[in-house]
Design a protein around this motif. Structure first.
Motif, PDB file in Angstrom:
ATOM      1  N   ASP A 169       0.814  -1.216   0.000  1.00  0.00           N
ATOM      2  CA  ASP A 169       0.000   0.000   0.000  1.00  0.00           C
ATOM      3  C   ASP A 169       0.848   1.267   0.000  1.00  0.00           C
ATOM      4  OD1 ASP A 169       0.647  -1.035   2.658  1.00  0.00           O
ATOM      5  OD2 ASP A 169      -0.402   0.741   3.425  1.00  0.00           O
ATOM      6  N   LEU A 170       2.164   1.152   0.241  1.00  0.00           N
ATOM      7  CA  LEU A 170       3.041   2.323   0.255  1.00  0.00           C
ATOM      8  C   LEU A 170       3.589   2.648  -1.134  1.00  0.00           C
ATOM      9  CD1 LEU A 170       5.164   1.666   3.481  1.00  0.00           C
ATOM     10  CD2 LEU A 170       3.097   3.068   3.225  1.00  0.00           C
ATOM     11  N   TYR A 171       3.179   1.874  -2.154  1.00  0.00           N
ATOM     12  CA  TYR A 171       3.745   2.045  -3.499  1.00  0.00           C
ATOM     13  C   TYR A 171       2.636   2.132  -4.539  1.00  0.00           C
ATOM     14  CZ  TYR A 171       8.115   0.722  -1.254  1.00  0.00           C
ATOM     15  OH  TYR A 171       9.202   0.679  -0.429  1.00  0.00           O
ATOM     16  N   LEU A 172       2.960   2.787  -5.660  1.00  0.00           N
ATOM     17  CA  LEU A 172       2.051   2.892  -6.787  1.00  0.00           C
ATOM     18  C   LEU A 172       2.751   2.426  -8.068  1.00  0.00           C
ATOM     19  CD1 LEU A 172       0.463   6.418  -6.171  1.00  0.00           C
ATOM     20  CD2 LEU A 172      -0.654   4.193  -5.878  1.00  0.00           C
ATOM     21  N   PRO A 173       2.009   1.776  -8.987  1.00  0.00           N
ATOM     22  CA  PRO A 173       2.617   1.360 -10.255  1.00  0.00           C
ATOM     23  C   PRO A 173       2.824   2.560 -11.184  1.00  0.00           C
ATOM     24  CG  PRO A 173       0.285   0.812 -10.228  1.00  0.00           C
ATOM     25  CD  PRO A 173       0.601   1.336  -8.871  1.00  0.00           C
ATOM     26  N   THR A 174       3.934   2.587 -11.919  1.00  0.00           N
ATOM     27  CA  THR A 174       4.230   3.641 -12.895  1.00  0.00           C
ATOM     28  C   THR A 174       4.862   3.002 -14.125  1.00  0.00           C
ATOM     29  OG1 THR A 174       6.515   4.094 -12.225  1.00  0.00           O
ATOM     30  CG2 THR A 174       4.762   5.182 -10.952  1.00  0.00           C
ATOM     31  N   LYS A 175       5.233   3.829 -15.106  1.00  0.00           N
ATOM     32  CA  LYS A 175       5.850   3.329 -16.328  1.00  0.00           C
ATOM     33  C   LYS A 175       7.204   2.680 -16.066  1.00  0.00           C
ATOM     34  CE  LYS A 175       3.633   6.584 -19.521  1.00  0.00           C
ATOM     35  NZ  LYS A 175       3.863   7.686 -20.501  1.00  0.00           N
ATOM     36  N   ILE A 176       7.843   3.046 -14.954  1.00  0.00           N
ATOM     37  CA  ILE A 176       9.157   2.465 -14.665  1.00  0.00           C
ATOM     38  C   ILE A 176       9.096   1.503 -13.478  1.00  0.00           C
ATOM     39  CG2 ILE A 176      10.444   4.383 -15.654  1.00  0.00           C
ATOM     40  CD1 ILE A 176      10.897   5.447 -12.826  1.00  0.00           C
ATOM     41  N   GLY A 177       7.885   1.096 -13.118  1.00  0.00           N
ATOM     42  CA  GLY A 177       7.734   0.162 -12.012  1.00  0.00           C
ATOM     43  C   GLY A 177       7.132   0.817 -10.781  1.00  0.00           C
ATOM     44  N   LEU A 178       7.152   0.114  -9.662  1.00  0.00           N
ATOM     45  CA  LEU A 178       6.575   0.630  -8.430  1.00  0.00           C
ATOM     46  C   LEU A 178       7.453   1.737  -7.844  1.00  0.00           C
ATOM     47  CD1 LEU A 178       5.534  -2.741  -6.709  1.00  0.00           C
ATOM     48  CD2 LEU A 178       4.017  -1.084  -7.837  1.00  0.00           C
ATOM     49  N   VAL A 179       6.806   2.822  -7.412  1.00  0.00           N
ATOM     50  CA  VAL A 179       7.513   3.890  -6.704  1.00  0.00           C
ATOM     51  C   VAL A 179       6.695   4.245  -5.463  1.00  0.00           C
ATOM     52  CG1 VAL A 179       8.480   4.824  -8.856  1.00  0.00           C
ATOM     53  CG2 VAL A 179       6.377   5.808  -7.914  1.00  0.00           C
ATOM     54  N   PRO A 180       7.349   4.773  -4.430  1.00  0.00           N
ATOM     55  CA  PRO A 180       6.610   5.139  -3.214  1.00  0.00           C
ATOM     56  C   PRO A 180       5.517   6.161  -3.480  1.00  0.00           C
ATOM     57  CG  PRO A 180       8.959   5.052  -2.771  1.00  0.00           C
ATOM     58  CD  PRO A 180       8.799   4.933  -4.257  1.00  0.00           C
ATOM     59  N   VAL A 181       4.442   6.059  -2.745  1.00  0.00           N
ATOM     60  CA  VAL A 181       3.357   7.044  -2.814  1.00  0.00           C
ATOM     61  C   VAL A 181       3.935   8.423  -2.508  1.00  0.00           C
ATOM     62  CG1 VAL A 181       1.202   7.809  -1.755  1.00  0.00           C
ATOM     63  CG2 VAL A 181       1.598   5.355  -2.169  1.00  0.00           C
ATOM     64  N   GLY A 182       3.543   9.419  -3.304  1.00  0.00           N
ATOM     65  CA  GLY A 182       4.044  10.771  -3.104  1.00  0.00           C
ATOM     66  C   GLY A 182       5.226  11.125  -3.985  1.00  0.00           C
ATOM     67  N   TRP A 183       5.808  10.119  -4.652  1.00  0.00           N
ATOM     68  CA  TRP A 183       6.894  10.380  -5.592  1.00  0.00           C
ATOM     69  C   TRP A 183       6.301  10.695  -6.966  1.00  0.00           C
ATOM     70  CZ3 TRP A 183      11.994   7.230  -5.059  1.00  0.00           C
ATOM     71  CH2 TRP A 183      12.415   7.229  -3.713  1.00  0.00           C
ATOM     72  N   GLU A 184       7.075  11.423  -7.786  1.00  0.00           N
ATOM     73  CA  GLU A 184       6.641  11.837  -9.121  1.00  0.00           C
ATOM     74  C   GLU A 184       7.565  11.193 -10.148  1.00  0.00           C
ATOM     75  OE1 GLU A 184       6.007  16.072 -11.546  1.00  0.00           O
ATOM     76  OE2 GLU A 184       7.277  15.973  -9.759  1.00  0.00           O
ATOM     77  N   VAL A 185       6.989  10.763 -11.274  1.00  0.00           N
ATOM     78  CA  VAL A 185       7.787  10.200 -12.367  1.00  0.00           C
ATOM     79  C   VAL A 185       7.688  11.111 -13.584  1.00  0.00           C
ATOM     80  CG1 VAL A 185       8.072   8.250 -13.956  1.00  0.00           C
ATOM     81  CG2 VAL A 185       7.518   7.828 -11.553  1.00  0.00           C
ATOM     82  N   THR A 186       8.815  11.731 -13.963  1.00  0.00           N
ATOM     83  CA  THR A 186       8.865  12.618 -15.131  1.00  0.00           C
ATOM     84  C   THR A 186      10.235  12.489 -15.792  1.00  0.00           C
ATOM     85  OG1 THR A 186       9.828  14.590 -14.084  1.00  0.00           O
ATOM     86  CG2 THR A 186       7.429  14.310 -13.895  1.00  0.00           C
ATOM     87  N   GLY A 187      10.392  13.194 -16.918  1.00  0.00           N
ATOM     88  CA  GLY A 187      11.685  13.310 -17.558  1.00  0.00           C
ATOM     89  C   GLY A 187      12.467  14.490 -17.003  1.00  0.00           C
ATOM     90  N   LEU A 188      13.673  14.657 -17.487  1.00  0.00           N
ATOM     91  CA  LEU A 188      14.535  15.737 -17.015  1.00  0.00           C
ATOM     92  C   LEU A 188      14.030  17.118 -17.423  1.00  0.00           C
ATOM     93  CD1 LEU A 188      18.061  14.213 -17.706  1.00  0.00           C
ATOM     94  CD2 LEU A 188      17.196  14.950 -15.480  1.00  0.00           C
ATOM     95  N   GLN A 189      13.425  17.209 -18.598  1.00  0.00           N
ATOM     96  CA  GLN A 189      13.023  18.513 -19.107  1.00  0.00           C
ATOM     97  C   GLN A 189      12.021  19.193 -18.186  1.00  0.00           C
ATOM     98  OE1 GLN A 189      12.047  18.379 -23.221  1.00  0.00           O
ATOM     99  NE2 GLN A 189      12.044  20.594 -23.485  1.00  0.00           N
ATOM    100  N   ALA A 190      11.203  18.391 -17.499  1.00  0.00           N
ATOM    101  CA  ALA A 190      10.213  18.962 -16.579  1.00  0.00           C
ATOM    102  C   ALA A 190      10.872  19.592 -15.362  1.00  0.00           C
ATOM    103  CB  ALA A 190       9.242  17.872 -16.134  1.00  0.00           C
TER     104      ALA A 190
END
Length: 434
Positions: A215-236
């Motif tokens: 429950d402390l993790y969420l699925p993303t394009k690069i796999g599970l990351v902790p809740v509250g983390w953001e997944v973006t590219g460098l340009q952002a």
């Protein structure tokens, strides 16, 4: 040094330029291939190196088979400063053949000690000789004639052997220190894997794993990351109006003719250490060339990134590095420090398995891996909130202290080696032959 004399390389060694490529052909014989990076990355070629498996014809094996005592040099590269790098073969290695992009030197051992010859080819003046005579625009190379005419200071043979023994002993101390650093780096890598995939909770402890607390993790394009983390590219996360990424100057903008003894520091791949700049490996340009290359000067908080060979090796620019110039094989990344701490980005590039997997999947493989701004723009990163980034940085830096001590010792050993090479290989300081 009355018994010393200067000769041309062809007078003391047979020179062969290899044309053996990496392709495997069914009709040819299996061989081990000594290639560019084997020579570029090692002062000594030993039997325990992980040589590439390839094939060659019987004639190629006869002509380019490697023997103990051979000296190999890099013959061409994308930049002039990577040409003429030597390595001496210490072992008899069955089935080893000299590969493409290399020149194979076979010393006449009644005249010259192989290790002594390799060290002579490592001297700054020899490197300058190669860089000044390299030809090309996007890729630089040495002609067989240029290699043959390389000036070599020749001491009496017994003195050569004594000099080689001294420098080999110092190299052994350097290698032992490097091994200790590598051991500590492996421990650090294990901790960084956990920190960069699980993070640090408010109390300072590692967040429980996804298996323990899904429950402390969420699925993303690069796999599970902790809740509250953001997944973006460098340009952002780019810094203000700055171009978020810049590649170093074309190789033709920085040639051997531009190097000076003192001036504005230039960062090359060789000076890009494990999270720190190796000042021992810096090159320098004069004031006029520094002004011409002003757009490639480093700014505070930039992350300097290797775009070839060991792609992902990176260093954060500190105050004392501001104004240095990056060379053609590097990139600098500029991020908004209110969103991303540069040290955290450097850790992601160097140690996040998800980032490294993306880099491996995207870089080009043509002898040496090469990254560009388009590839970096496609990478995805997992960003914790800034306060958690800082907690992660503190944890990592706490285990870096012993590594820094060993790295400092390593730098001192390398400086000692540089001084001894200049003294012993020029005859400035005599050595006793007994």
């Amino acid at each position: 040094m009355p018994d010393w004399r200067t000769v041309q390389l062809h007078e003391v060694a047979d020179i062969r330029v290899s044309n053996v490529d990496k392709k495997a052909v069914a009709s040819e014989l299996p061989v081990k291939l000594c290639n560019y990076m084997d020579v570029y990355g090692n002062d000594y070629i030993r039997a325990d190196l992980p040589f590439m498996e390839a094939t060659a014809t019987a004639a190629e094996i006869e002509r380019f088979g490697v023997r103990r005592g051979d000296v190999m040099i890099t013959k061409d590269s994308e930049t002039p400063d990577d040409i003429g790098i030597p390595s001496v073969v210490l072992d008899d290695i069955e089935g080893l053949v000299c590969g493409y992009h290399l020149a194979q030197l076979r010393p006449r051992e009644a005249m010259v000690d192989p290790t002594y010859l390799s060290k002579q080819l490592s001297l700054p003046e020899t490197s300058a000789y190669f860089a000044q005579r390299a030809t090309g625009s996007t890729r630089y190379g040495l002609s067989t004639r240029t290699i043959a005419q390389t000036p070599i200071r020749l001491a009496p043979l017994v003195e050569q052997q004594r000099i080689a023994a001294i420098l080999t002993s110092l190299d052994a101390a350097i290698e032992a220190t490097e091994a200790l650093i590598e051991k500590h780096q492996q421990i650090k890598a294990g901790l960084m894997h956990d920190l960069l995939t699980r993070g640090v909770a408010d109390g300072g402890s590692l967040r429980r794993s996804a298996l323990e607390a899904p429950d402390l993790y969420l699925p993303t394009k690069i796999g599970l990351v902790p809740v509250g983390w953001e997944v973006t590219g460098l340009q952002a996360k780019q810094r203000g109006t700055d171009k978020w990424i810049r590649t170093g100057p074309f190789g033709s903008s920085l040639k051997g003719e531009h190097w000076v003894v003192e001036g504005c520091p230039v960062v090359t791949i060789g000076s890009l250490g494990e999270g720190v700049f190796d000042e021992h490996e810096l090159l320098f340009v004069g004031e006029r060339d520094a002004a011409r290359l002003a757009e490639f000067r480093l700014k505070l908080g930039d992350v300097v990134f290797s775009r070839v060979a060991d792609v992902g090796r990176s260093v954060v620019v500190r105050q004392e590095n501001v104004g240095w110039i990056m060379s053609s094989n590097l990139m600098r990344i500029a991020v908004d420090t209110s969103q991303v701490r540069p040290d955290f980005l450097q850790m992601l590039l160097a140690g996040d398995p998800r980032v490294k997997a993306q880099i491996r999947a995207k870089v080009n493989s043509g002898g040496r891996e090469v990254a560009n701004s388009e590839i970096l723009g496609q990478l995805l990163f997992a960003w914790p909130p800034v306060d958690e980034q800082e907690r992660i940085i503190v944890r990592v830096q706490s285990i870096e202290a012993p590594i820094r001590l060993d790295q400092d010792r390593l730098r001192k050993l390398r400086m000692q080696k540089q001084g001894l090479m200049q003294d012993l290989l020029t005859g400035k300081v005599p050595v006793r032959a007994d």
